[in-house]
Design an enzyme around this catalytic site. Sequence first.
Site: not given
Length: 117
Positions: A11-12
């Site tokens: 999710s980065c």
Amino acid sequence: MSQLTFFTYPSCTSCRKTKKWLTAHSIEFVERHLFKDTPSPREILKILSLTTSGLDELLATRSQTFKNLEQNLDELSLSEVVQIVIKDPKLLRRPILTNGEKIVIGYNPDAFKNMAK
């Protein structure tokens, strides 16, 4: 060239951009999910040894996780800091890319090019 290890968190945003860049440039890498396959104490020490400014370069000091820390890391021994990081890998800046000799922390295409040579 040694194997390229890419410590990532899906999710980065910087991690996704890095993966896309590496793939677009046909650079082979081993992907390691930072939270599911956390680096070992030995790996953290190796990563630290490759940085130019040590913990300052490696820790996500602006993250809420870091701000919520109850300990002052400057007062702890290196092995204590390593244990804290392993217990909570959100403290690490991401992504971390290393070939065992060089390291790139964060999204930095120019540095990726140098590492891929």
